[in-house]
Design a protein around this motif. Sequence first.
Motif: not given
Length: 116
Positions: A27-37, A46-54, A103-112
């Motif tokens: 719900n935090i990540l979906r629909a481009g809410r953090l400015g990215t898909k 052979p793995y599955i990543a939980d969430f990814a911003a390609r 968590v949202t702040t950490a993700i935004l930092i990781a996204l630059g």
Amino acid sequence: MKRNIETRARAKALRRAMTPPEIKLWNILRAGRLGTKFVKQMVMAPYIADFAAREHRLVIELDGDSHAGRESYDAARTAFIESQGFRVIHFTNSEILNNAEGVTTAILIALGKGEA
């Protein structure tokens, strides 16, 4: 090829049966809410990543109770994903449920997109 088909089927099943922390993070990540898909349960055979911003080559992994005792598997998965050119950040279920703002702040930092 058969393994990839099985992995894709497993990813599809995981998308339908998300845990409460996964739902909260989605719900935090979906629909481009953090400015990215972001996508959920992205196959990186052979793995599955939980969430990814390609676009940003960023993978977010949730480490819940099911990860206890699987540290070597998780380390191998992280190493593989990183070898594909992605950065990986990990959060615990507790962090998602109890500190969504952090968590949202950490993700935004990781996204630059935030301040370090």
